[in-house]
Structure formats: C-alpha cells, structure tokens
Design a protein around this motif. Structure first.
Motif, PDB file in Angstrom:
ATOM      1  N   ALA A   1       9.470  -4.491  -5.029  1.00  0.00           N
ATOM      2  CA  ALA A   1       8.421  -5.191  -5.803  1.00  0.00           C
ATOM      3  C   ALA A   1       8.290  -6.564  -5.493  1.00  0.00           C
ATOM      4  CB  ALA A   1       8.863  -5.250  -7.445  1.00  0.00           C
ATOM      5  N   LEU A   2       9.152  -7.272  -5.264  1.00  0.00           N
ATOM      6  CA  LEU A   2       8.955  -8.869  -4.814  1.00  0.00           C
ATOM      7  C   LEU A   2       8.114  -9.035  -3.539  1.00  0.00           C
ATOM      8  CD1 LEU A   2       9.543 -11.981  -5.165  1.00  0.00           C
ATOM      9  CD2 LEU A   2      11.305 -11.417  -3.671  1.00  0.00           C
ATOM     10  N   HIS A   3       8.509  -8.056  -2.434  1.00  0.00           N
ATOM     11  CA  HIS A   3       7.472  -7.889  -1.323  1.00  0.00           C
ATOM     12  C   HIS A   3       6.293  -7.675  -1.635  1.00  0.00           C
ATOM     13  CE1 HIS A   3       7.270  -7.754   2.941  1.00  0.00           C
ATOM     14  NE2 HIS A   3       6.628  -6.768   2.874  1.00  0.00           N
ATOM     15  N   GLN A   4       6.069  -6.638  -2.527  1.00  0.00           N
ATOM     16  CA  GLN A   4       4.705  -6.219  -2.949  1.00  0.00           C
ATOM     17  C   GLN A   4       3.906  -7.273  -3.596  1.00  0.00           C
ATOM     18  OE1 GLN A   4       4.369  -2.670  -4.916  1.00  0.00           O
ATOM     19  NE2 GLN A   4       2.073  -2.719  -4.871  1.00  0.00           N
ATOM     20  N   ARG A   5       4.592  -8.264  -4.463  1.00  0.00           N
ATOM     21  CA  ARG A   5       3.817  -9.240  -5.127  1.00  0.00           C
ATOM     22  C   ARG A   5       3.563 -10.169  -4.076  1.00  0.00           C
ATOM     23  NH1 ARG A   5       7.628 -11.005  -8.262  1.00  0.00           N
ATOM     24  NH2 ARG A   5       7.981 -12.930  -7.558  1.00  0.00           N
ATOM     25  N   LEU A   6       4.451 -10.816  -3.172  1.00  0.00           N
ATOM     26  CA  LEU A   6       4.177 -11.770  -2.682  1.00  0.00           C
ATOM     27  C   LEU A   6       3.092 -11.601  -1.261  1.00  0.00           C
ATOM     28  CD1 LEU A   6       7.592 -13.137  -1.909  1.00  0.00           C
ATOM     29  CD2 LEU A   6       6.051 -14.079  -3.268  1.00  0.00           C
ATOM     30  N   TRP A   7       3.433 -10.425  -0.709  1.00  0.00           N
ATOM     31  CA  TRP A   7       2.419  -9.750   0.355  1.00  0.00           C
ATOM     32  C   TRP A   7       1.443  -8.863   0.321  1.00  0.00           C
ATOM     33  CZ3 TRP A   7       2.883 -12.862   4.654  1.00  0.00           C
ATOM     34  CH2 TRP A   7       3.957 -13.533   4.877  1.00  0.00           C
ATOM     35  N   GLN A   8       1.184  -8.321  -1.097  1.00  0.00           N
ATOM     36  CA  GLN A   8       0.305  -7.367  -1.532  1.00  0.00           C
ATOM     37  C   GLN A   8       0.334  -6.095  -0.298  1.00  0.00           C
ATOM     38  OE1 GLN A   8      -1.276 -10.568  -1.116  1.00  0.00           O
ATOM     39  NE2 GLN A   8      -0.406 -10.714  -3.238  1.00  0.00           N
ATOM     40  N   THR A   9       1.564  -5.913   0.009  1.00  0.00           N
ATOM     41  CA  THR A   9       1.762  -4.623   0.754  1.00  0.00           C
ATOM     42  C   THR A   9       3.093  -4.192   0.350  1.00  0.00           C
ATOM     43  OG1 THR A   9       0.886  -5.750   2.577  1.00  0.00           O
ATOM     44  CG2 THR A   9       2.333  -3.845   3.143  1.00  0.00           C
ATOM     45  N   GLU A  10       2.784  -2.848   0.062  1.00  0.00           N
ATOM     46  CA  GLU A  10       4.123  -1.877  -0.615  1.00  0.00           C
ATOM     47  C   GLU A  10       4.779  -1.421   0.734  1.00  0.00           C
ATOM     48  OE1 GLU A  10       5.185   1.855  -3.332  1.00  0.00           O
ATOM     49  OE2 GLU A  10       3.236   1.376  -2.970  1.00  0.00           O
ATOM     50  N   LEU A  11       6.330  -1.698   0.894  1.00  0.00           N
ATOM     51  CA  LEU A  11       7.007  -1.138   1.763  1.00  0.00           C
ATOM     52  C   LEU A  11       7.407   0.477   1.383  1.00  0.00           C
ATOM     53  CD1 LEU A  11       9.211  -4.156   2.629  1.00  0.00           C
ATOM     54  CD2 LEU A  11       7.266  -3.263   3.987  1.00  0.00           C
ATOM     55  N   VAL A  12       6.787   1.424   2.105  1.00  0.00           N
ATOM     56  CA  VAL A  12       7.205   2.719   2.014  1.00  0.00           C
ATOM     57  C   VAL A  12       7.958   3.441   3.117  1.00  0.00           C
ATOM     58  CG1 VAL A  12       5.802   4.844   1.791  1.00  0.00           C
ATOM     59  CG2 VAL A  12       4.801   2.586   1.040  1.00  0.00           C
ATOM     60  N   CYS A  13       9.116   4.134   2.501  1.00  0.00           N
ATOM     61  CA  CYS A  13       9.621   4.653   3.276  1.00  0.00           C
ATOM     62  C   CYS A  13       9.027   6.088   3.922  1.00  0.00           C
ATOM     63  CB  CYS A  13      10.988   5.499   2.673  1.00  0.00           C
ATOM     64  SG  CYS A  13      11.985   6.582   3.451  1.00  0.00           S
ATOM     65  N   PRO A  14       8.803   6.330   5.327  1.00  0.00           N
ATOM     66  CA  PRO A  14       7.967   7.572   5.613  1.00  0.00           C
ATOM     67  C   PRO A  14       8.642   8.798   5.437  1.00  0.00           C
ATOM     68  CG  PRO A  14       9.630   6.346   7.609  1.00  0.00           C
ATOM     69  CD  PRO A  14       9.759   5.399   6.137  1.00  0.00           C
ATOM     70  N   GLY A  15       9.900   8.879   4.945  1.00  0.00           N
ATOM     71  CA  GLY A  15      10.327  10.086   4.654  1.00  0.00           C
ATOM     72  C   GLY A  15       9.917  10.526   2.997  1.00  0.00           C
ATOM     73  N   GLY A  16       9.251   9.445   2.352  1.00  0.00           N
ATOM     74  CA  GLY A  16       8.894   9.763   0.980  1.00  0.00           C
ATOM     75  C   GLY A  16       9.975   9.268  -0.147  1.00  0.00           C
ATOM     76  N   GLY A  17      10.798   8.679   0.512  1.00  0.00           N
ATOM     77  CA  GLY A  17      12.052   8.063  -0.251  1.00  0.00           C
ATOM     78  C   GLY A  17      11.788   7.001  -0.809  1.00  0.00           C
ATOM     79  N   LYS A  18      12.781   6.318  -1.773  1.00  0.00           N
ATOM     80  CA  LYS A  18      12.721   5.061  -2.137  1.00  0.00           C
ATOM     81  C   LYS A  18      13.715   4.120  -1.484  1.00  0.00           C
ATOM     82  CE  LYS A  18      10.882   6.355  -6.744  1.00  0.00           C
ATOM     83  NZ  LYS A  18       9.541   6.124  -6.299  1.00  0.00           N
ATOM     84  N   TYR A  19      13.628   2.746  -1.557  1.00  0.00           N
ATOM     85  CA  TYR A  19      14.394   1.721  -1.256  1.00  0.00           C
ATOM     86  C   TYR A  19      15.478   1.278  -2.586  1.00  0.00           C
ATOM     87  CZ  TYR A  19      11.956   1.514   3.159  1.00  0.00           C
ATOM     88  OH  TYR A  19      11.660   2.063   4.424  1.00  0.00           O
ATOM     89  N   VAL A  20      16.685   1.617  -2.177  1.00  0.00           N
ATOM     90  CA  VAL A  20      17.359   0.917  -3.348  1.00  0.00           C
ATOM     91  C   VAL A  20      18.738   0.238  -2.853  1.00  0.00           C
ATOM     92  CG1 VAL A  20      17.142   3.091  -4.759  1.00  0.00           C
ATOM     93  CG2 VAL A  20      18.891   3.349  -2.987  1.00  0.00           C
ATOM     94  N   TRP A  21      19.408  -0.294  -3.591  1.00  0.00           N
ATOM     95  CA  TRP A  21      20.540  -1.212  -3.201  1.00  0.00           C
ATOM     96  C   TRP A  21      21.818  -0.387  -3.011  1.00  0.00           C
ATOM     97  CZ3 TRP A  21      21.662  -5.494  -0.985  1.00  0.00           C
ATOM     98  CH2 TRP A  21      22.872  -6.189  -1.203  1.00  0.00           C
ATOM     99  N   ASN A  22      22.366  -0.606  -1.897  1.00  0.00           N
ATOM    100  CA  ASN A  22      23.676   0.222  -1.889  1.00  0.00           C
ATOM    101  C   ASN A  22      25.064  -0.839  -2.184  1.00  0.00           C
ATOM    102  OD1 ASN A  22      26.223   1.215  -0.461  1.00  0.00           O
ATOM    103  ND2 ASN A  22      24.928   2.736   0.638  1.00  0.00           N
ATOM    104  N   GLU A  23      25.401  -0.685  -3.117  1.00  0.00           N
ATOM    105  CA  GLU A  23      26.685  -1.727  -3.541  1.00  0.00           C
ATOM    106  C   GLU A  23      27.934  -1.584  -2.499  1.00  0.00           C
ATOM    107  OE1 GLU A  23      27.742  -4.695  -5.501  1.00  0.00           O
ATOM    108  OE2 GLU A  23      25.939  -3.732  -6.045  1.00  0.00           O
ATOM    109  N   GLU A  24      28.109  -0.446  -2.055  1.00  0.00           N
ATOM    110  CA  GLU A  24      29.160  -0.301  -1.137  1.00  0.00           C
ATOM    111  C   GLU A  24      29.188  -1.082   0.139  1.00  0.00           C
ATOM    112  OE1 GLU A  24      31.762   3.105   1.247  1.00  0.00           O
ATOM    113  OE2 GLU A  24      30.287   3.772  -0.009  1.00  0.00           O
TER     114      GLU A  24
END
Length: 121
Positions: free
Chosen positions: A42-65
């Motif tokens: 969301a921050l990237h989209q707000r700053l650059w007006q570009t949504e970063l999209v996973c080409p496989g149709g997934g989402k980007y999430v935080w991996n805590e491990e």
C-alpha cells in the motif's frame, strides 16, 4: 517428445514468473524496514501510484520466519514455492491435420487444428 518439450517449457515459464515475482521483494523489504507499521504494498502504491502485482495472481505478505516479504504464490528466495502451473496449450487441441506440399517452386504448409470446446476437458 512433446511431453518432454512441454515440461521443459513449463519449468522455464515457472522460473521466469518466479523471478518476476521476486523482483518486487527488495523494494517491499526496504519499505518494511523504513516504515514497519505500514503495509509495504500500500505504501509503494501511495508513493509511486503503481501497484506491485505478483505475476501469478498472488499477494505479497510478510514472512515472519525469514523476516522478508514473499509472494503467496512463489514464496521468496529463502523459501520458494512451486507457484501456479502453466497451462499446456496443446491440451486445448482435440485434433490436428498437418501437411506439406511443393507448389510453384516453393513449399506450402497447412495446419488445421480442432480445439476442445470451452468448458470441456
């Protein structure tokens, strides 16, 4: 032979999609480091007006491990996932008639393909 070529093509396609997905991770990780309370996508989209999209149709999430952003489809380099399989374009063909003839001092090729109707396997 067709099966072997198809499998090799799928693997190459899979690798390319994974690389495209992972190419978004460095900036997302940087946004997470600089603004830990905000959603990096969301921050990237707000700053650059570009949504970063996973080409496989997934989402980007935080991996805590692994303390990194990852794709829900392709994972991250530390924990890769198989991802979405590429469809085999030959699966949509029911019947094919191929031919070559010599005409007018040249070669003529002809192909007639019958596709499987949509919604049928």
């Amino acid at each position: 032979m067709i099966d072997t070529v198809t499998r090799a093509g799928r693997k190459e396609f899979q690798n390319q999609m994974q690389a495209k997905s992972w190419s978004n991770l460095p900036i997302l990780n940087e946004w997470k480091r600089l603004y830990p309370a905000e959603d990096p996508v969301a921050l990237h989209q707000r700053l650059w007006q570009t949504e970063l999209v996973c080409p496989g149709g997934g989402k980007y999430v935080w991996n805590e491990e692994y303390q990194t952003m990852e794709s829900t489809i392709y994972g991250c380099p530390a924990a890769p996932k198989a991802g979405a399989g590429a469809a085999n374009p030959l699966d949509a063909i029911r019947f094919g008639s191929l031919g070559l003839t010599f005409e007018n001092k040249g070669l003529r090729g002809r192909a007639v393909l019958e596709r499987v109707p949509a919604g049928h396997d």
